[in-house]
Write a protein that holds these residues in place. Sequence first.
Motif, PDB file in Angstrom:
ATOM      1  N   TYR A  38       6.898 -15.328 -13.828  1.00 13.54           N
ATOM      2  CA  TYR A  38       5.456 -15.264 -14.054  1.00 13.54           C
ATOM      3  C   TYR A  38       4.748 -14.650 -12.852  1.00 13.54           C
ATOM      4  N   ASP A  39       5.153 -15.031 -11.644  1.00  7.06           N
ATOM      5  CA  ASP A  39       4.502 -14.490 -10.451  1.00  7.06           C
ATOM      6  C   ASP A  39       4.660 -12.976 -10.378  1.00  7.06           C
ATOM      7  N   ALA A  40       5.827 -12.471 -10.774  1.00  5.00           N
ATOM      8  CA  ALA A  40       6.031 -11.018 -10.780  1.00  5.00           C
ATOM      9  C   ALA A  40       5.065 -10.338 -11.745  1.00  5.00           C
ATOM     10  N   MET A  41       4.839 -10.938 -12.909  1.00  2.00           N
ATOM     11  CA  MET A  41       3.866 -10.362 -13.838  1.00  2.00           C
ATOM     12  C   MET A  41       2.476 -10.360 -13.235  1.00  2.00           C
ATOM     13  N   SER A  42       2.125 -11.435 -12.534  1.00  3.05           N
ATOM     14  CA  SER A  42       0.792 -11.484 -11.925  1.00  3.05           C
ATOM     15  C   SER A  42       0.610 -10.365 -10.904  1.00  3.05           C
ATOM     16  N   ILE A  43       1.637 -10.082 -10.130  1.00  6.79           N
ATOM     17  CA  ILE A  43       1.539  -9.016  -9.132  1.00  6.79           C
ATOM     18  C   ILE A  43       1.312  -7.661  -9.805  1.00  6.79           C
ATOM     19  N   MET A  44       1.838  -7.496 -11.005  1.00  8.27           N
ATOM     20  CA  MET A  44       1.666  -6.240 -11.739  1.00  8.27           C
ATOM     21  C   MET A  44       0.261  -6.097 -12.326  1.00  8.27           C
ATOM     22  N   PHE A  45      -0.437  -7.207 -12.547  1.00  7.44           N
ATOM     23  CA  PHE A  45      -1.641  -7.153 -13.367  1.00  7.44           C
ATOM     24  C   PHE A  45      -2.843  -6.433 -12.758  1.00  7.44           C
ATOM     25  N   PRO A  46      -3.221  -6.649 -11.499  1.00  7.14           N
ATOM     26  CA  PRO A  46      -4.476  -6.014 -11.056  1.00  7.14           C
ATOM     27  C   PRO A  46      -4.481  -4.497 -11.201  1.00  7.14           C
ATOM     28  N   GLU A  47      -3.415  -3.834 -10.783  1.00  7.39           N
ATOM     29  CA  GLU A  47      -3.338  -2.381 -10.970  1.00  7.39           C
ATOM     30  C   GLU A  47      -3.256  -2.029 -12.444  1.00  7.39           C
ATOM     31  N   GLY A  48      -2.538  -2.831 -13.210  1.00  4.56           N
ATOM     32  CA  GLY A  48      -2.428  -2.563 -14.638  1.00  4.56           C
ATOM     33  C   GLY A  48      -3.760  -2.688 -15.352  1.00  4.56           C
ATOM     34  N   ARG A  92      -3.266 -13.333  -3.931  1.00  2.23           N
ATOM     35  CA  ARG A  92      -3.622 -13.713  -2.569  1.00  2.23           C
ATOM     36  C   ARG A  92      -3.019 -15.072  -2.237  1.00  2.23           C
ATOM     37  N   HIS A  93      -3.050 -15.982  -3.210  1.00  2.00           N
ATOM     38  CA  HIS A  93      -2.431 -17.293  -3.015  1.00  2.00           C
ATOM     39  C   HIS A  93      -0.928 -17.144  -2.775  1.00  2.00           C
ATOM     40  N   LEU A  94      -0.270 -16.285  -3.549  1.00  2.58           N
ATOM     41  CA  LEU A  94       1.168 -16.048  -3.334  1.00  2.58           C
ATOM     42  C   LEU A  94       1.424 -15.491  -1.939  1.00  2.58           C
ATOM     43  N   ARG A  95       0.568 -14.566  -1.519  1.00  2.01           N
ATOM     44  CA  ARG A  95       0.722 -13.976  -0.186  1.00  2.01           C
ATOM     45  C   ARG A  95       0.557 -15.037   0.899  1.00  2.01           C
ATOM     46  N   GLN A  97       1.310 -18.067   0.653  1.00  4.77           N
ATOM     47  CA  GLN A  97       2.527 -18.878   0.636  1.00  4.77           C
ATOM     48  C   GLN A  97       3.726 -18.143   1.241  1.00  4.77           C
ATOM     49  N   GLY A  98       3.555 -16.863   1.570  1.00  3.68           N
ATOM     50  CA  GLY A  98       4.608 -16.109   2.233  1.00  3.68           C
ATOM     51  C   GLY A  98       5.342 -15.106   1.376  1.00  3.68           C
ATOM     52  N   ALA A  99       4.973 -14.966   0.105  1.00  4.12           N
ATOM     53  CA  ALA A  99       5.659 -14.015  -0.770  1.00  4.12           C
ATOM     54  C   ALA A  99       5.334 -12.575  -0.354  1.00  4.12           C
ATOM     55  N   PRO A 100       6.269 -11.640  -0.544  1.00  2.60           N
ATOM     56  CA  PRO A 100       6.060 -10.234  -0.121  1.00  2.60           C
ATOM     57  C   PRO A 100       5.194  -9.464  -1.112  1.00  2.60           C
ATOM     58  N   VAL A 101       3.992  -9.953  -1.313  1.00  2.00           N
ATOM     59  CA  VAL A 101       3.116  -9.427  -2.356  1.00  2.00           C
ATOM     60  C   VAL A 101       2.685  -7.996  -2.068  1.00  2.00           C
ATOM     61  N   GLU A 102       2.291  -7.702  -0.840  1.00  2.00           N
ATOM     62  CA  GLU A 102       1.762  -6.374  -0.535  1.00  2.00           C
ATOM     63  C   GLU A 102       2.792  -5.291  -0.799  1.00  2.00           C
ATOM     64  N   ARG A 103       4.038  -5.536  -0.426  1.00  2.00           N
ATOM     65  CA  ARG A 103       5.091  -4.533  -0.664  1.00  2.00           C
ATOM     66  C   ARG A 103       5.284  -4.293  -2.159  1.00  2.00           C
ATOM     67  N   LEU A 104       5.255  -5.350  -2.952  1.00  2.00           N
ATOM     68  CA  LEU A 104       5.439  -5.199  -4.391  1.00  2.00           C
ATOM     69  C   LEU A 104       4.213  -4.554  -5.039  1.00  2.00           C
ATOM     70  N   GLU A 105       3.033  -4.892  -4.547  1.00  2.00           N
ATOM     71  CA  GLU A 105       1.815  -4.265  -5.068  1.00  2.00           C
ATOM     72  C   GLU A 105       1.822  -2.760  -4.803  1.00  2.00           C
ATOM     73  N   ARG A 106       2.336  -2.349  -3.658  1.00  2.00           N
ATOM     74  CA  ARG A 106       2.395  -0.911  -3.363  1.00  2.00           C
ATOM     75  C   ARG A 106       3.286  -0.177  -4.352  1.00  2.00           C
ATOM     76  N   ARG A 107       4.327  -0.833  -4.801  1.00  2.00           N
ATOM     77  CA  ARG A 107       5.209  -0.210  -5.798  1.00  2.00           C
ATOM     78  C   ARG A 107       4.455   0.021  -7.111  1.00  2.00           C
ATOM     79  N   VAL A 108       3.711  -0.980  -7.541  1.00  2.00           N
ATOM     80  CA  VAL A 108       2.936  -0.838  -8.775  1.00  2.00           C
ATOM     81  C   VAL A 108       1.863   0.231  -8.594  1.00  2.00           C
ATOM     82  N   ALA A 109       1.187   0.196  -7.455  1.00  2.00           N
ATOM     83  CA  ALA A 109       0.133   1.174  -7.185  1.00  2.00           C
ATOM     84  C   ALA A 109       0.688   2.597  -7.161  1.00  2.00           C
TER      85      ALA A 109
END
Length: 293
Positions: A38-48, A92-95, A97-109
Amino acid sequence: MISPPVTPPLRRRDIVFDFSAKIPLHWLGGHCHRTRFYDAMSIMFPEGERAFIESVQHYRGRIRGDASLDRTVKEFIAQEALHGREHVRYNRHLREQGAPVERLERRVAGQQAFARRYLAPAVRLSITVCLEHFTAMFAEEMLSEPRSLDGAHPSMADIWLWHALEETEHKAVAFDVFQAVIAGSFRRYALRCSAMLFVTPIFFSLLWRMTFELIRHDGRATDLRGWGALLHDRLVGNGSLVRMLPQWCAWFRPGFHPLQRDSRALIERFNQRFNERFDGGGDSADRRSDADS
């Protein structure tokens, strides 16, 4: 061709969800792998969501003569903007908590930047229509199968059910725009079918890679029991992705329309849930403006 039901009215449920420190890292019953899907889907959503809005907005001038469709598109854009806002806060909450959100968001972007630069507006709209079908399939699965969020933290269950409700409400809007602005029935059919065959492997490849990277970051990449539970939920026997397969195949019928699958009972059931919990200010969300997005 069977006439689809009338598009249900869309409602803006301007809810700000509570992503407090009380939410555990693995908020779905303590299961790392299930949570991170679910968290992976959330990371995909803002750009989507941003891409969906852009692709429909591009054709807004072409549908001004259809007041009903134009009004529905306006509400679609509003709903998608709210989804994007809340998933920015979720991520932002995931970030934090320490998750590598920015790196994954860059992939989607990066994927979205490629699409904006190299794909024609009609192709981008067809991709939006396909991805809206995916979100509608996931949404119906979530709303109709209580086990999908069994054991979830209440705040996290709320954001996913809210998002699923509104995706179900507006599942036909981008499709109706596509039908209205792309000339020629054969061209429309060929474009949407080829787009679905193109989008499906890209979407699932990205989703599963990002899920893996989140799980690896948690140090659980070799947890075979966790992988087995996730794969059983999604792919084995009567798993959710298996149950969605008939809806995916239905896309390729020449006379397909999203509203041929009637979701009005689900919409009404969950509309009542959110009316009761949030219209007067609930325990895990409120209706104020998002001051920190």
